[in-house]
Design a protein around this motif. Structure first.
Motif, PDB file in Angstrom:
ATOM      1  N   LEU A  55       0.765  -1.277  -0.060  1.00  0.00           N
ATOM      2  CA  LEU A  55      -0.079  -0.001  -0.061  1.00  0.00           C
ATOM      3  C   LEU A  55       0.971   1.319  -0.098  1.00  0.00           C
ATOM      4  CD1 LEU A  55      -1.748  -2.392   1.612  1.00  0.00           C
ATOM      5  CD2 LEU A  55      -3.159  -0.632   2.199  1.00  0.00           C
ATOM      6  N   LEU A  57       1.276   5.348  -0.544  1.00  0.00           N
ATOM      7  CA  LEU A  57       0.558   6.322  -0.173  1.00  0.00           C
ATOM      8  C   LEU A  57       1.075   7.697  -0.872  1.00  0.00           C
ATOM      9  CD1 LEU A  57      -1.776   7.951   1.274  1.00  0.00           C
ATOM     10  CD2 LEU A  57      -0.233   7.987   3.197  1.00  0.00           C
ATOM     11  N   HIS A 216      -4.144   5.888  -2.651  1.00  0.00           N
ATOM     12  CA  HIS A 216      -3.466   4.549  -2.291  1.00  0.00           C
ATOM     13  C   HIS A 216      -3.304   3.830  -3.454  1.00  0.00           C
ATOM     14  CE1 HIS A 216      -4.220   5.273   2.151  1.00  0.00           C
ATOM     15  NE2 HIS A 216      -5.353   5.589   1.889  1.00  0.00           N
TER      16      HIS A 216
END
Length: 382
Positions: A55, A57, A216
């Protein structure tokens, strides 16, 4: 914002790096590390789940109402089902693909003692021996075997190498980058989507693109076996765009150029409003696009919804010929995907109420149901 500047040389270099690393579902640690190293180089913070989904960001002005862009790093492959008495290996597939596409393919057996090369062959591979039987033998995973490039003619000699039942088998990609922009390889599904995501991230970093909400960028590792994005979305994510392949074949409207926008797959239609927003972005920024519907297809979007995520989902694809076989795409589609990804990330929030899990009708969306203009006109009046 203007149409973003996507670095195609970077995109191709990242795709080449990704394709060179074996990553059948369940054997993805190495490619996860590779992508994380590239995210660090780009200056993008990331987290990794227990099993290895990434993930990344890209921070926006707001945390709530976040968006997700998703592609998968895992590929098709196989597992050793049995070590045969003749020193060859019986396989079961990882993911859904035909043994016909595996016949005569080079492969790598990933044992705990090291890797070995081999070839997946039909049981009757030699016309000089089997004559017309090579054309009449059945097609299926029970009718192929791996010939290991080592001195092994029985089960004992294979086991002495350290090869065991349950070892992973990666299909060698056989990658070619053509001067005319075509790319031919195994596993373009979905390493091409992952490379497009990295190129979009680089364009955003280089251009200092400001986005209204957190974005994301998620790299999943189990899409080919169905679970994909089922457990990786954070609670504040309200919209998710999957990047994957769109099949160019008779009966399909996908193309190897531009963005193919999925309107529906075998699970059902994608979100009306998110899908049409992506179409408007293509139209407003002169990005070639076409729509398609896929009967025998599912993506990370389906797994997220089946996992219980209450998010709007959409699918943008690069047209691919011979999906789940020896695949072909064009760099034009990947560049278009990356451009649309940046434009979507930077686009204004249009459905503000989505940031609330439960709320009233105020600000709720609408879909047209009124008759189209002139739909009831008398044709004889014109």
């Amino acid at each position: 914002m203007p149409r973003p500047d996507v670095d195609c040389d970077y995109l191709k270099a990242q795709l080449e790096r990704l394709l060179a690393v074996p990553s059948p579902t369940g054997y993805t640690d190495t490619i996860v590390r590779l992508v994380c190293e590239e995210l660090e180089r780009l200056g993008i913070p990331y987290s990794v789940t227990r099993r290895g989904a990434i993930l990344a960001l890209y921070r926006g002005r707001e945390v709530e109402g976040a968006r997700a862009i998703v592609a998968h790093l895992d590929t098709l492959g196989a597992t050793v089902k049995m070590i045969k008495d003749n020193g060859r290996l019986e396989l079961v597939p990882i993911g859904t693909w035909s043994a016909r596409s595996a016949e005569t393919t080079r492969c790598t057996i990933l044992s705990e003692q090291g890797s070995f090369h081999g070839t997946i062959l039909p049981l009757k591979a030699s016309g000089h021996t089997f004559n017309e039987e090579i054309d009449t033998q059945p097609v299926g995973w029970r009718h192929v075997e791996v010939r290991i490039d080592a001195d092994c003619t029985d089960r004992q000699s294979v086991e002495a190498l350290g090869i065991q039942i349950g070892d992973f088998v990666s299909i060698d990609p056989g990658t070619e980058f053509m001067d005319n922009g075509y790319i031919v390889s195994r596993h373009l599904d979905d390493k091409a989507g992952c490379a497009a995501m990295l190129a979009a991230l680089k364009a955003m970093v280089d251009g200092k693109v400001r986005v209204p909400v957190d974005i994301h960028f998620i790299f999943t590792i189990t899409e080919e076996v169905g679970s994909g994005a089922s457990a990786v979305l954070l609670d504040n994510v309200v919209a998710m765009v999957s990047i994957d392949n769109g099949t160019t074949a008779p009966g399909q409207n996908s193309a190897e150029f531009g963005v193919t926008i999925g309107m529906a797959d075998q699970v059902g239609p994608f979100d009306y409003h998110l899908t049409r927003k992506l179409i408007r972005l293509c139209e407003d920024h002169d990005i070639r696009y076409q729509r398609d519907v896929f009967r025998y297809y599912r993506s990370d979007s389906a797994s997220a919804l089946e996992g219980g995520a209450d998010v709007r989902t959409a699918l943008i694809t690069f047209g691919i010929d011979a999906s789940h076989s020896y695949e072909r795409i064009h760099i034009h589609a990947l560049k278009s995907i990356a451009e649309l990804t940046v434009l979507y990330a930077a686009s204004p929030v249009e459905i503000a109420r989505d940031a609330e899990e439960l709320t009233g009708l105020e600000g709720f969306t609408e879909q047209p149901i009124e008759p189209a203009p002139h739909s009831h006109d008398d044709p004889s009046a014109h």
